[in-house]
Design an enzyme around this catalytic site. Structure first.
Site, mmCIF file in Angstrom:
data_model
loop_
_atom_site.group_PDB
_atom_site.id
_atom_site.type_symbol
_atom_site.label_atom_id
_atom_site.label_comp_id
_atom_site.label_asym_id
_atom_site.label_seq_id
_atom_site.Cartn_x
_atom_site.Cartn_y
_atom_site.Cartn_z
ATOM 1 C CB CYS A 1 -0.597 2.445 4.019
ATOM 2 S SG CYS A 1 -2.180 1.812 3.457
ATOM 3 C CG ASP A 2 3.283 1.400 4.386
ATOM 4 O OD1 ASP A 2 2.840 1.838 5.468
ATOM 5 O OD2 ASP A 2 3.108 0.236 4.009
ATOM 6 C CB CYS B 1 -0.930 -0.001 1.218
ATOM 7 S SG CYS B 1 -1.933 1.485 1.355
#
Length: 319
Positions: free
Chosen positions: A144-145, A141
């Protein structure tokens, strides 16, 4: 509503498993039919769409729309019709007798009818060191990261919408993005392929007809990958700080393997007139990614959620 014990739940007419577009849509339609459904979110509330930064093809939303925003709207819509939403993850089932039995991490449940909309999970490459460096440089992701890789060199593997969307997203954060695809032609939407070909995204480097052969790292994190050109012995080492895997998804159906008819991991539904989403067990219906290995769009998942709710209503009315 926070439940204190199983006694607060009792028996339910209809339970919906999953909190993606299919699950929420099913809950809205079934609640409007006065079936008083319970929706069990699963371990990831909102499903895969929560990690999508920009949705451009949701009908009626021409302005910027994130997956997080859309799923929150669906959640609020379900609450408007008094859907009881429970954060739990089902770990055991018994569909061999009625009422159907489900056991979660937090509670136990029984129901007369069930809609399975448990979605899908990212596939892995199956390479040595992949598990070792998960969350230590390997991610599924970018949204997300991605923040952790500001001004760093990263790689993405995949050739579909997700891979290209993540490359475009990371182009605003990372110093350099290596996009690795095993084929010569991307299978993503034409509009995304056109975007990535634009000279505006000079920091995205394409590696077509290539696969990752080896992942390297130290005791703390990933440090690089070896890629190989298909049908050759030509290999290349790329030093990276992060690897994002976007090679598709597998349906979350392992729990149902011994009790429902599956094909290649997907739940078989009848696709019959007036009974489109019925599974091999009467009273159990399925929608979204667990039945669809072709279209795999948020809008098609929502549409099958609608159909499952209508099919469940017909079934329950006959009881």
């Amino acid at each position: 509503m926070k439940l204190k014990s199983f006694n607060d739940i009792k028996h339910n007419k209809l339970i919906i498993l999953g909190s993606g577009p299919a699950g929420y849509t099913a809950s809205i339609y079934s609640a409007r039919a006065n079936l008083k459904p319970i929706l069990i979110t699963g371990s990831e509330k909102g499903g895969q769409l929560m990690n999508t930064e920009n949705i451009e093809n949701w009908p009626g939303d021409s302005n910027k729309l994130t997956g997080y925003t859309l799923m929150n709207r669906m959640n609020n819509h379900a609450k408007k019709f008094h859907v009881k939403i429970i954060h739990d993850h089902i770990i055991k089932i018994n569909f061999t007798k009625k009422p159907f039995y489900l056991k979660g991490n937090n509670f136990e449940y029984t129901c007369d009818s069930l809609i399975i909309a448990t979605g899908s999970s990212p596939k892995t490459l199956g390479l040595q060191n992949e598990k070792k460096y998960k969350n230590k440089g390997i991610s599924t992701c970018a949204i997300c990261d991605g923040f952790f890789y500001k001004n760093k060199i990263v790689a993405i593997v995949g050739g579909g919408n997700t891979a290209i969307e993540e490359a475009l997203y990371l182009s605003k954060i990372a110093l350099e993005i290596h996009l690795i695809h095993r084929r010569n032609i991307f299978k993503a939407e034409k509009i995304l392929i056109d975007k990535i070909s634009n000279s505006k995204y000079k920091n995205i480097i394409l590696h077509k007809n290539c696969v990752i052969k080896k992942i390297q790292g130290n005791t703390e994190e990933i440090t690089g990958i070896y890629i190989q050109k298909n049908n050759t012995n030509i290999t290349q080492y790329i030093q990276i700080s992060g690897l994002f895997i976007a090679i598709g998804y597998k349906p979350n159906t392992t729990l149902f393997e011994n009790q429902l008819n599956l094909k290649n991991g997907y739940i078989n539904v009848k696709f019959e007139k007036n009974n489109m989403t019925s599974t091999s067990i009467p009273g159990i219906f399925a929608a979204g990614d667990v039945i669809d290995n072709n279209y795999r769009q948020a809008i098609t998942a929502a549409s099958t959620g609608c159909m499952a709710a209508l099919d469940a209503e017909k079934y329950l009315n006959k009881l």
